[in-house]
Design a protein around this motif. Structure first.
Motif, PDB file in Angstrom:
ATOM      1  N   LEU A 162       0.822  -1.210   0.000  1.00  0.00           N
ATOM      2  CA  LEU A 162       0.000   0.000   0.000  1.00  0.00           C
ATOM      3  C   LEU A 162       0.856   1.260   0.000  1.00  0.00           C
ATOM      4  O   LEU A 162       1.936   1.311   0.598  1.00  0.00           O
ATOM      5  N   ASP A 163       0.315   2.290  -0.635  1.00  0.00           N
ATOM      6  CA  ASP A 163       0.901   3.628  -0.555  1.00  0.00           C
ATOM      7  C   ASP A 163       0.162   4.512   0.438  1.00  0.00           C
ATOM      8  O   ASP A 163       0.750   5.395   1.044  1.00  0.00           O
ATOM      9  N   ALA A 204      -1.787   2.013  12.522  1.00  0.00           N
ATOM     10  CA  ALA A 204      -0.784   2.693  13.334  1.00  0.00           C
ATOM     11  C   ALA A 204       0.619   2.225  12.971  1.00  0.00           C
ATOM     12  O   ALA A 204       1.545   3.037  12.836  1.00  0.00           O
ATOM     13  N   GLY A 205       0.780   0.922  12.794  1.00  0.00           N
ATOM     14  CA  GLY A 205       2.088   0.403  12.394  1.00  0.00           C
ATOM     15  C   GLY A 205       2.490   0.896  11.016  1.00  0.00           C
ATOM     16  O   GLY A 205       3.664   1.224  10.779  1.00  0.00           O
ATOM     17  N   PHE A 206       1.531   0.942  10.100  1.00  0.00           N
ATOM     18  CA  PHE A 206       1.780   1.438   8.747  1.00  0.00           C
ATOM     19  C   PHE A 206       2.249   2.888   8.802  1.00  0.00           C
ATOM     20  O   PHE A 206       3.224   3.273   8.128  1.00  0.00           O
ATOM     21  N   ALA A 207       1.590   3.713   9.617  1.00  0.00           N
ATOM     22  CA  ALA A 207       1.979   5.119   9.747  1.00  0.00           C
ATOM     23  C   ALA A 207       3.360   5.258  10.377  1.00  0.00           C
ATOM     24  O   ALA A 207       4.169   6.084   9.954  1.00  0.00           O
ATOM     25  N   GLU A 208       3.629   4.437  11.383  1.00  0.00           N
ATOM     26  CA  GLU A 208       4.930   4.497  12.051  1.00  0.00           C
ATOM     27  C   GLU A 208       6.071   4.128  11.109  1.00  0.00           C
ATOM     28  O   GLU A 208       7.204   4.593  11.274  1.00  0.00           O
ATOM     29  N   GLY A 268       6.149   5.033   8.079  1.00  0.00           N
ATOM     30  CA  GLY A 268       6.238   6.085   7.069  1.00  0.00           C
ATOM     31  C   GLY A 268       5.158   6.043   6.025  1.00  0.00           C
ATOM     32  O   GLY A 268       5.228   6.791   5.030  1.00  0.00           O
ATOM     33  N   GLY A 269       4.140   5.207   6.198  1.00  0.00           N
ATOM     34  CA  GLY A 269       3.041   5.152   5.253  1.00  0.00           C
ATOM     35  C   GLY A 269       2.170   6.385   5.327  1.00  0.00           C
ATOM     36  O   GLY A 269       2.110   7.071   6.352  1.00  0.00           O
ATOM     37  N   LEU A 304      -1.581  18.064  10.068  1.00  0.00           N
ATOM     38  CA  LEU A 304      -0.622  17.062   9.599  1.00  0.00           C
ATOM     39  C   LEU A 304       0.154  16.468  10.764  1.00  0.00           C
ATOM     40  O   LEU A 304       0.357  17.120  11.798  1.00  0.00           O
ATOM     41  N   SER A 305       0.635  15.258  10.574  1.00  0.00           N
ATOM     42  CA  SER A 305       1.526  14.622  11.540  1.00  0.00           C
ATOM     43  C   SER A 305       2.918  15.237  11.453  1.00  0.00           C
ATOM     44  O   SER A 305       3.213  16.036  10.557  1.00  0.00           O
ATOM     45  N   GLU A 306       3.781  14.851  12.370  1.00  0.00           N
ATOM     46  CA  GLU A 306       5.141  15.383  12.386  1.00  0.00           C
ATOM     47  C   GLU A 306       5.883  15.096  11.084  1.00  0.00           C
ATOM     48  O   GLU A 306       6.631  15.944  10.590  1.00  0.00           O
ATOM     49  N   ASN A 307       5.692  13.910  10.528  1.00  0.00           N
ATOM     50  CA  ASN A 307       6.397  13.586   9.280  1.00  0.00           C
ATOM     51  C   ASN A 307       5.616  14.024   8.033  1.00  0.00           C
ATOM     52  O   ASN A 307       6.051  13.746   6.915  1.00  0.00           O
TER      53      ASN A 307
END
Length: 222
Positions: free
Chosen positions: A42-43, A73-77, A79-80, A182-185
């Motif tokens: 996934l992107d 949550a894992g995907f976001a962590e 960098g997704g 937006l999130s930090e990244n």
């Protein structure tokens, strides 16, 4: 490019979001909330609007405990990219993927209308196809869209240029007129207005389509 759209009991914008992703060129798959894993490769994950679990406890609070959200949550962590719209924004705040909280509208009434917005930053994959300070209009439809965050959190959002969209006027009482953050990244975006409802001329305008095209272009360029 591959996208997943989550489906919770009470989701009512999941199909709209899938159409918007597909129109922007994404191979899009629906993912049930009880699944424990996301599809491979996934992107982006889209968390749609609606009234997950009927908002019976607190908006987004029950959905945040669904098995699939641990995978998100894992995907976001890792960098997704994640996009949460309306109830999806509430879910992302409940899971702490985004700061702040969405509360009852200041007027204590459901707000449903085309809402003028300002693009507050173009420094994100979701907004870089807009112009800085551009005025756009997107539909809003919510009862609990009053974004609140403490003074220190607000100062951090402002200092880090993480306010994505701001209301012109204030339909719900949100602090600093915030409509999306937006999130930090900068790879997780939550917003209360519905860009997926403004991707076709038949919708009245295509201002929301720019967000999906912006994301697609950023992913291709990465």
């Amino acid at each position: 490019m591959r996208a997943a759209v989550l489906v919770f009991p009470g989701s009512n914008c999941d199909r709209d979001l899938a159409v918007a992703f597909r129109q922007a060129g994404f191979d899009t798959q629906m993912v049930w909330h009880k699944d424990t894993d996301l599809p491979e490769g996934l992107d982006i994950v889209g968390v749609p609007g609606g009234f997950s679990y009927g908002d019976y406890l607190r908006c987004g609070a029950i959905a945040a405990q669904s098995p699939i959200m641990r995978a998100v949550a894992g995907f976001a962590e890792r960098g997704g990219h994640v996009l949460g719209i309306c109830n999806g924004f509430q879910v992302l705040c409940e899971t702490r993927l985004l700061p702040g909280v969405l509360m009852r509208n200041a007027g204590l009434k459901f707000t449903c209308r085309m809402q003028p917005l300002t693009v507050a930053t173009t420094d994100s994959p979701f907004t870089n196809a807009y112009k800085p300070g551009q005025e756009i209009a997107l539909p809003v439809a919510h009862h609990d869209g009053n974004y609140q965050i403490d003074d220190a959190g607000l100062a951090r959002l402002q200092a880090e240029d993480r306010i994505a969209f701001a209301y012109e006027g204030n339909p719900n009482g949100s602090v600093a007129h915030i409509a999306g953050v937006l999130s930090e990244n900068r790879r997780v975006l939550g917003l209360m207005p519905h860009p997926e409802r403004a991707v076709d001329a038949a919708h009245g305008n295509t201002d929301g389509g720019v967000l999906f095209a912006s994301l697609a272009a950023a992913l291709v360029a990465a």
